[in-house]
Design a protein around this motif. Sequence first.
Motif, PDB file in Angstrom:
ATOM      1  N   ILE A  21       0.833  -1.201   0.000  1.00 35.74           N
ATOM      2  CA  ILE A  21       0.000   0.000   0.000  1.00 35.74           C
ATOM      3  C   ILE A  21       0.869   1.252   0.000  1.00 35.74           C
ATOM      4  CG2 ILE A  21      -1.695   1.309   1.353  1.00 35.74           C
ATOM      5  CD1 ILE A  21      -2.805  -1.476   2.230  1.00 35.74           C
ATOM      6  N   LEU A  22       1.933   1.237   0.794  1.00 34.99           N
ATOM      7  CA  LEU A  22       2.859   2.371   0.824  1.00 34.99           C
ATOM      8  C   LEU A  22       3.518   2.577  -0.542  1.00 34.99           C
ATOM      9  CD1 LEU A  22       4.324   4.568   2.454  1.00 34.99           C
ATOM     10  CD2 LEU A  22       6.070   2.850   2.982  1.00 34.99           C
ATOM     11  N   LEU A  23       3.951   1.486  -1.179  1.00 38.11           N
ATOM     12  CA  LEU A  23       4.571   1.602  -2.504  1.00 38.11           C
ATOM     13  C   LEU A  23       3.586   2.154  -3.530  1.00 38.11           C
ATOM     14  CD1 LEU A  23       6.808  -1.580  -2.866  1.00 38.11           C
ATOM     15  CD2 LEU A  23       7.531   0.798  -2.957  1.00 38.11           C
ATOM     16  N   LYS A  24       2.330   1.724  -3.477  1.00 35.00           N
ATOM     17  CA  LYS A  24       1.325   2.251  -4.407  1.00 35.00           C
ATOM     18  C   LYS A  24       1.162   3.759  -4.212  1.00 35.00           C
ATOM     19  CE  LYS A  24      -1.404  -1.923  -5.091  1.00 35.00           C
ATOM     20  NZ  LYS A  24      -2.718  -2.547  -5.028  1.00 35.00           N
ATOM     21  N   PHE A  25       1.130   4.191  -2.960  1.00 39.84           N
ATOM     22  CA  PHE A  25       1.017   5.623  -2.675  1.00 39.84           C
ATOM     23  C   PHE A  25       2.233   6.384  -3.207  1.00 39.84           C
ATOM     24  CE2 PHE A  25       1.996   9.214   0.138  1.00 39.84           C
ATOM     25  CZ  PHE A  25       0.880  10.002  -0.106  1.00 39.84           C
ATOM     26  N   VAL A  26       3.426   5.846  -2.981  1.00 37.86           N
ATOM     27  CA  VAL A  26       4.658   6.503  -3.444  1.00 37.86           C
ATOM     28  C   VAL A  26       4.674   6.591  -4.967  1.00 37.86           C
ATOM     29  CG1 VAL A  26       7.184   6.218  -3.595  1.00 37.86           C
ATOM     30  CG2 VAL A  26       6.016   5.941  -1.401  1.00 37.86           C
ATOM     31  N   TYR A  27       4.304   5.501  -5.655  1.00 37.91           N
ATOM     32  CA  TYR A  27       4.268   5.524  -7.120  1.00 37.91           C
ATOM     33  C   TYR A  27       3.284   6.576  -7.629  1.00 37.91           C
ATOM     34  CZ  TYR A  27       6.775   1.032  -7.043  1.00 37.91           C
ATOM     35  OH  TYR A  27       7.686   0.028  -6.840  1.00 37.91           O
ATOM     36  N   ALA A  28       2.105   6.631  -7.031  1.00 35.67           N
ATOM     37  CA  ALA A  28       1.102   7.615  -7.447  1.00 35.67           C
ATOM     38  C   ALA A  28       1.606   9.035  -7.200  1.00 35.67           C
ATOM     39  CB  ALA A  28      -0.211   7.371  -6.719  1.00 35.67           C
ATOM     40  N   TYR A  64       0.891   4.223 -13.194  1.00 40.78           N
ATOM     41  CA  TYR A  64      -0.239   3.296 -13.361  1.00 40.78           C
ATOM     42  C   TYR A  64       0.267   1.870 -13.578  1.00 40.78           C
ATOM     43  CZ  TYR A  64      -3.556   0.502 -15.957  1.00 40.78           C
ATOM     44  OH  TYR A  64      -4.322  -0.543 -16.393  1.00 40.78           O
ATOM     45  N   TYR A  65       1.271   1.717 -14.436  1.00 42.15           N
ATOM     46  CA  TYR A  65       1.803   0.386 -14.747  1.00 42.15           C
ATOM     47  C   TYR A  65       2.397  -0.276 -13.500  1.00 42.15           C
ATOM     48  CZ  TYR A  65       4.100  -3.330 -17.320  1.00 42.15           C
ATOM     49  OH  TYR A  65       4.482  -4.563 -17.779  1.00 42.15           O
ATOM     50  N   LEU A  66       3.171   0.473 -12.733  1.00 43.25           N
ATOM     51  CA  LEU A  66       3.775  -0.076 -11.521  1.00 43.25           C
ATOM     52  C   LEU A  66       2.724  -0.435 -10.476  1.00 43.25           C
ATOM     53  CD1 LEU A  66       6.892   2.228 -11.121  1.00 43.25           C
ATOM     54  CD2 LEU A  66       6.878  -0.197 -11.728  1.00 43.25           C
ATOM     55  N   ILE A  67       1.725   0.426 -10.304  1.00 39.00           N
ATOM     56  CA  ILE A  67       0.679   0.156  -9.314  1.00 39.00           C
ATOM     57  C   ILE A  67      -0.135  -1.072  -9.719  1.00 39.00           C
ATOM     58  CG2 ILE A  67      -1.490   1.048  -8.348  1.00 39.00           C
ATOM     59  CD1 ILE A  67      -0.141   3.850  -8.422  1.00 39.00           C
TER      60      ILE A  67
END
Length: 184
Positions: A21-28, A64-67
């Motif tokens: 979840i933290l990584l998704k937030f950082v990527y966004a 988007y791709y990474l998430i």
Amino acid sequence: MESMDVFVEYMVKKQNTGKDILLKFVYAFLGVAIMLLALLLSPILGAFASLGFLLGCAAIYGAYYLISSMNVEYEYIITNGEMDVDKIIARRRRKRLLTANARRFEEFGAYNHETMSSRNFANRVYACTAPADPGNYYAVFNHQTLGQTLLVFTPNDRVLESLRSFIPRQAGGKAVYGNRPSEN
């Protein structure tokens, strides 16, 4: 009397951890920040302003791709005691993690993370919803390329029943199963 072939498929979705979840937030956040930075720098770039816009669009698409690549499912395919485990990433890519023959399982049973974490294996394959899920099972076997392997997976009753007759008794093949996830 002719024996019937056994074929069962089952898919489980990997649960997101706090780290995911933290990584998704950082990527966004990074995707939006790079997009805004590129748009702010566009007037300064003059003739190359369109490159700034393209860079911003690429940053949003990359985020988007990474998430979406963090959405992982595992599929178990059992065919006459042969178990294939596939990792499906964002419903775009499929990767075969391993193929194991249930007749060669050295150990099999309900998975206990505390007990198994202290043991040494050449490879550990976690193809389950979450390593601490109480519905997980494990199999220990000697894989031809991976060596001594621990496989942790989250089967349902149909998967367990299809494996039961192929797993050697001394490995835990005649264990009583229960409390499995229902079919979707």
